[in-house]
Design a protein around this motif. Sequence first.
Motif, PDB file in Angstrom:
ATOM      1  N   TRP A   1      -6.880   0.060  -0.004  1.00 61.22           N
ATOM      2  CA  TRP A   1      -6.719   1.514   0.186  1.00 61.22           C
ATOM      3  C   TRP A   1      -6.905   2.273  -1.241  1.00 61.22           C
ATOM      4  O   TRP A   1      -6.966   1.612  -2.315  1.00 61.22           O
ATOM      5  CB  TRP A   1      -5.314   1.964   0.623  1.00 61.22           C
TER       6      TRP A   1
ATOM      7  N   ALA B   1       0.850  -1.312  -0.107  1.00 65.77           N
ATOM      8  CA  ALA B   1       0.044  -0.033  -0.026  1.00 65.77           C
ATOM      9  C   ALA B   1       0.902   1.127   0.004  1.00 65.77           C
ATOM     10  O   ALA B   1       1.921   1.409   0.691  1.00 65.77           O
ATOM     11  CB  ALA B   1      -1.066  -0.128   1.108  1.00 65.77           C
TER      12      ALA B   1
ATOM     13  N   GLY C   1      -1.605  -3.919  -0.505  1.00 64.69           N
ATOM     14  CA  GLY C   1      -2.614  -3.066  -1.507  1.00 64.69           C
ATOM     15  C   GLY C   1      -3.765  -4.005  -1.653  1.00 64.69           C
ATOM     16  O   GLY C   1      -4.790  -3.419  -2.052  1.00 64.69           O
TER      17      GLY C   1
END
Length: 623
Positions: A607, A331, A598
């Motif tokens: 996210w 992320a 992620g």
Amino acid sequence: MSIRQLPEILINQIAAGEVVERPASVVKELVENALDAGATRVDIDLEEGGVRLIRIRDDGGGIAPEELPLAVSRHATSKIASLDDLESVATLGFRGEALPSIASVSRFTLSSRRAIDEHGSALHIEGGRLGEVTPRAQAPGTTVEVRELFYNVPARRKFLRAERTELGHIEEWLRSLALARPDVELRVSHNGKPSRRYKPGDLYSDARLGETLGEDFANQALRVDHSGAGLRLHGWIAQPHYSRASTDQQYLYVNGRSVRDRSVAHAVKMAYGDVLFHGRQPAYVLFLELDPTRVDVNVHPAKHEVRFRDSRLIHDFVYRTLKEALAETRAGMTAAGPQVHATESAATAAPAYGLPTSGSTGDALAGNGAGGGMGGDWRPQQSPLGLRVADAPSAYAALYGAPGGTAAASSLPPMPTENGLPVTAADSGVPPLGYAIAQLHGIYILAENAEGLIVVDMHAAHERIGYERLKTAHDGMGLHAQPLLVPITLAVGERDADTAEREADTLTSLGFEITRAGPGSLHVRSIPALLANAEPEALLRDVLTDLREHGQSRRIASARDELLSTMACHGAVRANRRLTVPEMNGLLRDMEITERSGQCNHGRPTWARFSLAEIDRWFLRGR
């Protein structure tokens, strides 16, 4: 009926049935010939989806006038002369079947001129019958005209689709070619109107990538380039959240040749297995390079498929390369690569959010019970929340800097300065996911970074963090075998029994102890302890199938990962749980240092990023 030699025209028409499926097949063969001749620009003129007319013009080396009849003869080629040449083919075409096959089912004209010739020469063929070579005005290079495809084979012509469909097949193949050869200019016209132009550029350029597959793919693509064992894999793979409902953006090239290969496709799918949402397909443009003698390209008339000398090595190389690349999809990273500024490592940091450390997780998994030891000591925990992050006050303050002289500025933290100049958010060491500012509906964390707004699904993110820690802990222990009180006798096919005997060491490493009991039966004496509650017989059959077809199997790892994922889900923070700002920041920092953060364990994104410019557009600012 007596045996007789088939007429040459009929032989060519039979060959055309293998080589020429539709207009796109003709375009493919002719354009590949142009590239083999050294063309840097190719013009493709089409009418009625290529059924009425296909004209290919190139600026390549050209053909000598006396060789024009030979060029349309069966098995005549300048690209191979011996078996050694065939075993190390480096050109796109080499079989010598394309031109005579196409000429036998169309009204065909071949004209060419070399740079040293005063004028060009042309040869007309109708239905496979050769005319005379005649002079013709011609720029250096070669032009091939194919008119009225299948006019003399009506049974084949009636199977052609609508004009738009046939044109779509041509455009798709040209898109594939454009990705592999960005150094060549391609111009396409249809029914007298320009329809597409691929401008020449640098080899494997990002510009051609956006031009062919769209800016969305180009912006979400990760560059891959890895070499080893005499192999090189390079190109682009899309980040997992850029996935497709179909396989329409999957391009594989072996030594520059566009091919389909089940083994490589399986390796790619395995690499994405832990990060892709169920039912979705990865997108990629991959170039595999290896010694031509290690791959056989002469296994399909239209050269769509290849056969590797060592398919297991290729499969493993592709899988491991892409798996490692996807592990870096943390992320906060961009398509250019991770931008992690965290100073602590996942291995040495103290536990946060009640997650067990690697050591404690390993202890919980080390038992030999029916569930692999996961029932007794392991308990999902959510509190107390241990913190391991120290906010950077100066960086945090930089995000809230206001212009001097405003009323709002007096109530905000002071803007840090360096050499008398203000320090911008981008220069102040702000982490990729920024710093938390609020929690929305007990589900999402809102954070502000240097570019704008970050929104995090806190449960999904925490689930991935816990899952990766559990996997790391279990990988350190290995797969333990659980002996069976009564061995299972499993009836299998003879091929599977052969595979089990040949791959005995591999099966042992996966937790199976197996001996062959007969031509089509196996004795199973132990199974993976972690999966003792699963169906070992069905699992073993799947493993044997994978080993036979692909040389390796991830069935055990997948089943293990599914169980660990469930554990991580139970241990993750729940919706509607209020977190403090330091707790939210601790989660953001963990995301930045956790592999594959992620996406959650089920492939959903954890996210999202919204730039300040994008938010401004919501409110029509600056208009």
